[in-house]
Scaffold this motif. Structure first.
Motif, PDB file in Angstrom:
ATOM      1  N   ARG A  40      97.824  93.391  26.633  1.00  0.00           N
ATOM      2  CA  ARG A  40      97.172  94.539  25.989  1.00  0.00           C
ATOM      3  C   ARG A  40      97.849  95.835  26.416  1.00  0.00           C
ATOM      4  NH1 ARG A  40      90.854  94.358  25.964  1.00  0.00           N
ATOM      5  NH2 ARG A  40      91.317  93.118  24.099  1.00  0.00           N
ATOM      6  N   VAL A  41      98.171  95.955  27.703  1.00  0.00           N
ATOM      7  CA  VAL A  41      98.873  97.150  28.179  1.00  0.00           C
ATOM      8  C   VAL A  41     100.220  97.280  27.475  1.00  0.00           C
ATOM      9  CG1 VAL A  41      99.810  98.357  30.185  1.00  0.00           C
ATOM     10  CG2 VAL A  41      97.715  97.025  30.413  1.00  0.00           C
ATOM     11  N   GLN A  42     100.922  96.162  27.324  1.00  0.00           N
ATOM     12  CA  GLN A  42     102.219  96.218  26.645  1.00  0.00           C
ATOM     13  C   GLN A  42     102.058  96.572  25.177  1.00  0.00           C
ATOM     14  OE1 GLN A  42     105.338  96.040  28.136  1.00  0.00           O
ATOM     15  NE2 GLN A  42     105.789  96.902  26.110  1.00  0.00           N
ATOM     16  N   ALA A  43     100.983  96.086  24.546  1.00  0.00           N
ATOM     17  CA  ALA A  43     100.727  96.475  23.155  1.00  0.00           C
ATOM     18  C   ALA A  43     100.492  97.978  23.052  1.00  0.00           C
ATOM     19  CB  ALA A  43      99.521  95.710  22.617  1.00  0.00           C
ATOM     20  N   ILE A  44      99.819  98.547  24.035  1.00  0.00           N
ATOM     21  CA  ILE A  44      99.608  99.997  24.069  1.00  0.00           C
ATOM     22  C   ILE A  44     100.947 100.715  24.232  1.00  0.00           C
ATOM     23  CG2 ILE A  44      98.658 101.856  25.507  1.00  0.00           C
ATOM     24  CD1 ILE A  44      96.194 100.016  25.945  1.00  0.00           C
ATOM     25  N   CYS A  45     101.793 100.217  25.137  1.00  0.00           N
ATOM     26  CA  CYS A  45     103.112 100.835  25.331  1.00  0.00           C
ATOM     27  C   CYS A  45     103.949 100.762  24.062  1.00  0.00           C
ATOM     28  CB  CYS A  45     103.847 100.162  26.478  1.00  0.00           C
ATOM     29  SG  CYS A  45     103.159 100.493  28.113  1.00  0.00           S
ATOM     30  N   ASP A  46     103.911  99.615  23.389  1.00  0.00           N
ATOM     31  CA  ASP A  46     104.669  99.467  22.144  1.00  0.00           C
ATOM     32  C   ASP A  46     104.190 100.484  21.106  1.00  0.00           C
ATOM     33  OD1 ASP A  46     105.985  97.352  23.313  1.00  0.00           O
ATOM     34  OD2 ASP A  46     104.799  95.802  22.291  1.00  0.00           O
ATOM     35  N   PHE A  47     102.875 100.654  21.014  1.00  0.00           N
ATOM     36  CA  PHE A  47     102.323 101.608  20.049  1.00  0.00           C
ATOM     37  C   PHE A  47     102.756 103.032  20.391  1.00  0.00           C
ATOM     38  CE2 PHE A  47      99.032 104.790  19.301  1.00  0.00           C
ATOM     39  CZ  PHE A  47      98.951 104.754  17.918  1.00  0.00           C
ATOM     40  N   VAL A  48     102.605 103.422  21.656  1.00  0.00           N
ATOM     41  CA  VAL A  48     102.946 104.789  22.062  1.00  0.00           C
ATOM     42  C   VAL A  48     104.433 105.041  21.848  1.00  0.00           C
ATOM     43  CG1 VAL A  48     103.067 106.373  24.026  1.00  0.00           C
ATOM     44  CG2 VAL A  48     101.013 104.966  23.669  1.00  0.00           C
ATOM     45  N   TRP A  91      89.858 101.171  20.797  1.00  0.00           N
ATOM     46  CA  TRP A  91      89.229  99.888  20.492  1.00  0.00           C
ATOM     47  C   TRP A  91      89.578  99.419  19.086  1.00  0.00           C
ATOM     48  CZ3 TRP A  91      87.280  96.394  23.642  1.00  0.00           C
ATOM     49  CH2 TRP A  91      86.984  96.803  24.945  1.00  0.00           C
ATOM     50  N   ARG A  92      89.762 100.342  18.180  1.00  0.00           N
ATOM     51  CA  ARG A  92      90.170  99.955  16.829  1.00  0.00           C
ATOM     52  C   ARG A  92      91.590  99.398  16.826  1.00  0.00           C
ATOM     53  NH1 ARG A  92      89.959 104.641  14.430  1.00  0.00           N
ATOM     54  NH2 ARG A  92      92.194 104.988  14.119  1.00  0.00           N
ATOM     55  N   LEU A  93      92.468  99.999  17.605  1.00  0.00           N
ATOM     56  CA  LEU A  93      93.867  99.575  17.621  1.00  0.00           C
ATOM     57  C   LEU A  93      94.100  98.314  18.457  1.00  0.00           C
ATOM     58  CD1 LEU A  93      95.633 103.044  18.063  1.00  0.00           C
ATOM     59  CD2 LEU A  93      95.676 101.611  16.006  1.00  0.00           C
ATOM     60  N   PHE A  94      93.391  98.186  19.579  1.00  0.00           N
ATOM     61  CA  PHE A  94      93.740  97.156  20.557  1.00  0.00           C
ATOM     62  C   PHE A  94      92.592  96.214  20.895  1.00  0.00           C
ATOM     63  CE2 PHE A  94      96.116 101.103  21.494  1.00  0.00           C
ATOM     64  CZ  PHE A  94      97.367 100.677  21.071  1.00  0.00           C
ATOM     65  N   GLY A  95      91.473  96.357  20.220  1.00  0.00           N
ATOM     66  CA  GLY A  95      90.321  95.520  20.542  1.00  0.00           C
ATOM     67  C   GLY A  95      90.562  94.039  20.336  1.00  0.00           C
ATOM     68  N   LYS A  96      91.474  93.674  19.459  1.00  0.00           N
ATOM     69  CA  LYS A  96      91.753  92.264  19.193  1.00  0.00           C
ATOM     70  C   LYS A  96      93.002  91.754  19.909  1.00  0.00           C
ATOM     71  CE  LYS A  96      89.497  92.276  14.652  1.00  0.00           C
ATOM     72  NZ  LYS A  96      89.653  92.017  13.187  1.00  0.00           N
ATOM     73  N   TYR A 152      96.391  98.490  36.552  1.00  0.00           N
ATOM     74  CA  TYR A 152      95.905  97.461  37.479  1.00  0.00           C
ATOM     75  C   TYR A 152      95.550  96.217  36.683  1.00  0.00           C
ATOM     76  CZ  TYR A 152      93.638  95.305  41.481  1.00  0.00           C
ATOM     77  OH  TYR A 152      93.319  94.448  42.509  1.00  0.00           O
ATOM     78  N   VAL A 153      96.449  95.248  36.691  1.00  0.00           N
ATOM     79  CA  VAL A 153      96.238  93.949  36.061  1.00  0.00           C
ATOM     80  C   VAL A 153      96.819  92.891  36.987  1.00  0.00           C
ATOM     81  CG1 VAL A 153      96.205  94.743  33.656  1.00  0.00           C
ATOM     82  CG2 VAL A 153      98.393  94.230  34.741  1.00  0.00           C
ATOM     83  N   GLY A 154      96.307  91.676  36.878  1.00  0.00           N
ATOM     84  CA  GLY A 154      96.838  90.597  37.697  1.00  0.00           C
ATOM     85  C   GLY A 154      96.655  90.802  39.184  1.00  0.00           C
ATOM     86  N   GLY A 155      95.652  91.585  39.563  1.00  0.00           N
ATOM     87  CA  GLY A 155      95.368  91.780  40.979  1.00  0.00           C
ATOM     88  C   GLY A 155      96.262  92.773  41.684  1.00  0.00           C
ATOM     89  N   CYS A 156      97.053  93.561  40.945  1.00  0.00           N
ATOM     90  CA  CYS A 156      97.925  94.543  41.574  1.00  0.00           C
ATOM     91  C   CYS A 156      98.280  95.626  40.562  1.00  0.00           C
ATOM     92  CB  CYS A 156      99.198  93.884  42.116  1.00  0.00           C
ATOM     93  SG  CYS A 156     100.217  93.125  40.833  1.00  0.00           S
ATOM     94  N   TRP A 157      98.855  96.712  41.067  1.00  0.00           N
ATOM     95  CA  TRP A 157      99.338  97.787  40.199  1.00  0.00           C
ATOM     96  C   TRP A 157     100.716  97.412  39.676  1.00  0.00           C
ATOM     97  CZ3 TRP A 157      96.173 101.445  38.550  1.00  0.00           C
ATOM     98  CH2 TRP A 157      95.055 101.775  39.316  1.00  0.00           C
ATOM     99  N   GLN A 158     100.876  97.427  38.359  1.00  0.00           N
ATOM    100  CA  GLN A 158     102.134  97.047  37.729  1.00  0.00           C
ATOM    101  C   GLN A 158     102.694  98.208  36.922  1.00  0.00           C
ATOM    102  OE1 GLN A 158     102.146  93.179  35.859  1.00  0.00           O
ATOM    103  NE2 GLN A 158     100.529  92.396  37.219  1.00  0.00           N
ATOM    104  N   THR A 159     104.019  98.330  36.901  1.00  0.00           N
ATOM    105  CA  THR A 159     104.711  99.463  36.286  1.00  0.00           C
ATOM    106  C   THR A 159     104.900  99.249  34.784  1.00  0.00           C
ATOM    107  OG1 THR A 159     105.887  99.996  38.333  1.00  0.00           O
ATOM    108  CG2 THR A 159     106.870 100.773  36.271  1.00  0.00           C
ATOM    109  N   PHE A 160     104.615 100.327  34.019  1.00  0.00           N
ATOM    110  CA  PHE A 160     104.847 100.339  32.575  1.00  0.00           C
ATOM    111  C   PHE A 160     105.465 101.687  32.213  1.00  0.00           C
ATOM    112  CE2 PHE A 160     101.470  97.341  33.307  1.00  0.00           C
ATOM    113  CZ  PHE A 160     101.761  96.288  32.452  1.00  0.00           C
TER     114      PHE A 160
END
Length: 267
Positions: A133-141, A121-126, A215-223
C-alpha cells in the motif's frame, strides 16, 4: 564505497541573528563515519548543541552582522549496492503500534490528514495493506506531481501539492506521508543526502533531498516517492513529522541565503 558529503552555506545578516541549525548527519550512521562532519563557521562564533525530541542533532549560534559561512565535510563508508527491501512488510493495527509511532499518524503543519483522508481511502482502500500500500502511494505521488525547482515555495502543504500537481522533493514526501497517515500507516519525514551513484548523465546539481519512512513489517522502512527507485548512497541527516521539524536552518531575524553548495559523491 567511500562517500564524501558536505556543504557550504553563506548567509547575509543585517544585524546579529540567533540561528538554529540542523546540518549534521544522523547518529544512526555513526558506524559508517570515517571522518566526522564537524560544523565550521566563518567568522568563528560560539556553537552549542543539543538533541531534539526526534534525536536530531541541532546547533545554536548567534550570527554576527554581515556575511557568515557554514560548512562541513564528512567521509562515510557505505554499501556500493542499491537499497534493498526489508524481509517483512505487513501493516500493523493501530492498537498494536509502538507508542513512538503514534505521533506519526497525526496531522502536522504540512501534512493535512483531515483534508486528504477521504481521497486516500478512495484511492488506496482496496490496495493490499502494508508495504504494498505504501508503494502504491509512492507510485501515485510520483506520477501525480511534476518536479521543478521553480514550483518550490516554503509554505506549500501536502494538500496544495495534491491540488497543484507540482513541487520539489519535499512536496513529494509531504503528500506521501499524509496519504500514509490517512491510511493508518505511521510515516515520518526525512532529509539528507542522496547520491547520483549508478545514474546516467546528465545529473542534476546536488541538493539536500527529502524522502520518508513508513512503519511496516515491525520497523521503519525507507520510501522515496520523488525518485521512486532504489538509490545507492542515501545518508540521513534528520527526521520528524514534516519539514518544520528538520529545517536546515531557522533564523530569528532577517537573513538572506547567498550561497548554497551541497556535495554527495564517491571519494
Amino acid at each position: 564505497m567511500k562517500l564524501r558529503v558536505g556543504y557550504e552555506l553563506v548567509y547575509e545578516c543585517p544585524q546579529p541573528t540567533p540561528m538554529m541549525l540542523m546540518l549534521n548527519t544522523h547518529y544512526s550512521r555513526v558506524q559508517d563515519v570515517l571522518a566526522a562532519d564537524l560544523l565550521a563557521v566563518d567568522p568563528p562564533v560560539p556553537i552549542t548543541q543539543y538533541r531534539d525530541g526526534f534525536g536530531n542533532l541541532c546547533s545554536r549560534i548567534v550570527a554576527p552582522q554581515g556575511r557568515i559561512s557554514m560548512s562541513t565535510t564528512a567521509l562515510l563508508n557505505i554499501s556500493d549496492q542499491p537499497e534493498t527491501l526489508e524481509p517483512f512488510g505487513q501493516q500493523h493495527p493501530v492498537e498494536e503500534l509502538p507508542d513512538e509511532c503514534l505521533v506519526f499518524l497525526l496531522g502536522s503543519r504540512y501534512c493535512e490528514t483531515d483534508l486528504l483522508a477521504d481521497i486516500a481511502w478512495r484511492l488506496f482502500g482496496k490496495s493490499p495493506p502494508g508495504r504494498d500500500r505504501v508503494q502504491a502511494i509512492c507510485d501515485f505521488v510520483h506520477r501525480h506531481i511534476t518536479f521543478g525547482y521553480h514550483h518550490a515555495r516554503v509554505t506549500k502543504t501536502a494538500w496544495q501539492a495534491y491540488q497543484e500537481r507540482t513541487g520539489v522533493c519535499r512536496d513529494f514526501a509531504h503528500l506521501a506521508v499524509t496519504l500514509c497517515r490517512a491510511m493508518n500507516i505511521p510515516a515520518r519525514y526525512c532529509t539528507g543526502y542522496v547520491s547520483d551513484v549508478g545514474l546516467p548523465p546528465p545529473q542534476s546539481p546536488m541538493d539536500f533531498a527529502a524522502w520518508f519512512e513508513a512503519y511496516v513489517g515491525g520497523c521503519w522502512q525507507t520510501f522515496d516517492p520523488r525518485n521512486n527507485a532504489p538509490r545507492t548512497g542515501r545518508v540521513l541527516m534528520a527526521r520528524g513529522r514534516d519539514a518544520v521539524d528538520v529545517a536546515i536552518s531557522n533564523t530569528f531575524g532577517p537573513t538572506k541565503l547567498v550561497k548554497f553548495d551541497v556535495r554527495c559523491a564517491p571519494e
